[in-house]
Write a protein that holds these residues in place. Structure first.
Motif, mmCIF file in Angstrom:
data_model
loop_
_atom_site.group_PDB
_atom_site.id
_atom_site.type_symbol
_atom_site.label_atom_id
_atom_site.label_comp_id
_atom_site.label_asym_id
_atom_site.label_seq_id
_atom_site.Cartn_x
_atom_site.Cartn_y
_atom_site.Cartn_z
ATOM 1 N N UNK A 18 24.210 22.266 -16.210
ATOM 2 C CA UNK A 18 25.249 23.233 -16.519
ATOM 3 C C UNK A 18 26.550 22.793 -15.878
ATOM 4 N N UNK A 19 27.558 23.622 -16.082
ATOM 5 C CA UNK A 19 28.859 23.341 -15.486
ATOM 6 C C UNK A 19 29.030 24.101 -14.174
ATOM 7 N N UNK A 20 27.933 24.632 -13.645
ATOM 8 C CA UNK A 20 27.997 25.318 -12.370
ATOM 9 C C UNK A 20 28.344 24.337 -11.252
ATOM 10 N N UNK A 21 29.043 24.830 -10.253
ATOM 11 C CA UNK A 21 29.347 23.992 -9.101
ATOM 12 C C UNK A 21 28.065 23.771 -8.300
ATOM 13 N N UNK A 22 28.109 22.821 -7.381
ATOM 14 C CA UNK A 22 26.953 22.560 -6.523
ATOM 15 C C UNK A 22 26.585 23.823 -5.749
ATOM 16 N N UNK A 23 27.576 24.503 -5.232
ATOM 17 C CA UNK A 23 27.325 25.719 -4.465
ATOM 18 C C UNK A 23 26.619 26.771 -5.328
ATOM 19 N N UNK A 40 10.067 31.807 3.475
ATOM 20 C CA UNK A 40 9.448 30.633 4.100
ATOM 21 C C UNK A 40 8.826 29.661 3.105
ATOM 22 N N UNK A 41 9.006 29.912 1.824
ATOM 23 C CA UNK A 41 8.350 29.091 0.809
ATOM 24 C C UNK A 41 9.209 28.002 0.199
ATOM 25 N N UNK A 42 10.384 27.754 0.776
ATOM 26 C CA UNK A 42 11.223 26.674 0.252
ATOM 27 C C UNK A 42 12.062 26.097 1.377
ATOM 28 N N UNK A 43 12.576 24.909 1.134
ATOM 29 C CA UNK A 43 13.391 24.225 2.142
ATOM 30 C C UNK A 43 14.659 23.669 1.497
ATOM 31 N N UNK A 44 15.546 23.181 2.324
ATOM 32 C CA UNK A 44 16.750 22.534 1.810
ATOM 33 C C UNK A 44 16.391 21.270 1.025
ATOM 34 N N UNK A 45 15.295 20.649 1.384
ATOM 35 C CA UNK A 45 14.857 19.456 0.645
ATOM 36 C C UNK A 45 14.492 19.839 -0.796
ATOM 37 N N UNK A 46 13.821 20.988 -0.957
ATOM 38 C CA UNK A 46 13.509 21.467 -2.311
ATOM 39 C C UNK A 46 14.789 21.653 -3.110
ATOM 40 N N UNK A 47 15.773 22.270 -2.478
ATOM 41 C CA UNK A 47 17.039 22.529 -3.165
ATOM 42 C C UNK A 47 17.773 21.235 -3.487
ATOM 43 N N UNK A 48 17.727 20.268 -2.567
ATOM 44 C CA UNK A 48 18.419 19.001 -2.805
ATOM 45 C C UNK A 48 17.831 18.270 -4.006
ATOM 46 N N UNK A 49 16.516 18.357 -4.179
ATOM 47 C CA UNK A 49 15.864 17.714 -5.323
ATOM 48 C C UNK A 49 16.219 18.418 -6.629
ATOM 49 N N UNK A 52 20.123 17.860 -7.054
ATOM 50 C CA UNK A 52 20.480 16.452 -7.165
ATOM 51 C C UNK A 52 21.534 16.024 -6.176
ATOM 52 N N UNK A 53 21.531 16.629 -4.984
ATOM 53 C CA UNK A 53 22.473 16.248 -3.935
ATOM 54 C C UNK A 53 21.710 16.072 -2.629
ATOM 55 N N UNK A 54 22.354 15.497 -1.626
ATOM 56 C CA UNK A 54 21.730 15.332 -0.321
ATOM 57 C C UNK A 54 21.693 16.676 0.408
ATOM 58 N N UNK A 55 20.745 16.803 1.322
ATOM 59 C CA UNK A 55 20.651 18.048 2.084
ATOM 60 C C UNK A 55 21.922 18.287 2.905
ATOM 61 N N UNK A 56 22.586 17.209 3.287
ATOM 62 C CA UNK A 56 23.829 17.360 4.053
ATOM 63 C C UNK A 56 24.887 18.087 3.236
ATOM 64 N N UNK A 57 24.847 17.887 1.919
ATOM 65 C CA UNK A 57 25.800 18.573 1.044
ATOM 66 C C UNK A 57 25.521 20.072 1.011
ATOM 67 N N UNK A 58 24.246 20.436 1.059
ATOM 68 C CA UNK A 58 23.879 21.853 1.072
ATOM 69 C C UNK A 58 24.296 22.479 2.394
#
Length: 203
Positions: A18-23, A40-49, A52-58
């Motif tokens: 989509x045209x949504x921003x990363x945020x 407790x069922x998800x992590x920043x790593x899940x979100x990064x995958x 499609x960005x690095x966890x540092x971006x999150x």
């Protein structure tokens, strides 16, 4: 309430095209994951995958998971309240309640997720006070809206209301939240319909 369809689950979550921003993508995926798995069922790593960005971006947008959860509750609550406000005030109370129940059914999606704030309420002891207050505010806002509908329904004679509308609304909202849990457990939305039916006066 149509905006909430972005949180409906699919068989396998995939990165958004989509045209949504990363945020925005991080928030949307975080809401979906919490509705499916809880805090407790998800992590920043899940979100990064998924995004499609690095966890540092999150971490740039949301330094901590608690920051992310608080913003997710704010977005989710805002959209739910906007949906409630879009319901025609001129409708009979019975129709308003039916619309509200369909909203809860829509939140269930394929039957494997529940209301974000209902899910977080179960984890509230592990969350900061700011999130607790935000979830409490969500519950109160829904209960206040339902109290108005029940008061209208009692006046019209279309809804069964025992006691004060405010107390009845808290009972109804609790029943709806519980029915969502049971609906996910048994993979059926009939539990929601049962709750709504209890409050209707036979026509």
């Amino acid at each position: 309430m149509e905006r909430l369809t972005i949180y409906l689950p699919v068989d396998k979550l995939e990165p958004m095209d989509t045209k949504l921003t990363v945020r925005e993508q991080v928030l949307d995926h975080a809401i979906t994951l919490m509705m499916l798995r809880g805090y407790n069922g998800f992590s920043y790593r899940d979100l990064s995958e998924l995004v499609g960005v690095k966890t540092s971006s999150i971490h740039y947008y949301f330094p901590s998971k608690d920051d992310l959860v608080l913003e997710a509750v704010s977005q989710y609550s805002g959209e739910v309240m906007a949906g409630l406000q879009s319901i025609d005030a001129a409708l009979p109370a019975r129709e308003k309640l039916a619309t509200y129940t369909r909203f809860f059914g829509k939140t269930l999606g394929d039957g494997n997720q529940i209301c974000l704030c209902g899910m977080l309420a179960a984890d509230i002891e592990s969350l900061p006070e700011t999130v607790r207050q935000a979830v409490q505010a969500f519950f109160r806002a829904n209960e206040n809206w339902l109290a108005e509908v029940l008061a209208q329904g009692a006046k019209e004679g279309t809804l069964v209301v025992k006691g004060k509308p405010e107390s009845a609304a808290r009972t109804l909202f609790a029943a709806l939240q519980g029915s969502v849990l049971a609906s996910r457990l048994f993979h059926t939305k009939s539990r929601l319909e049962d709750v709504e039916a209890m409050w209707r006066v036979a026509q």
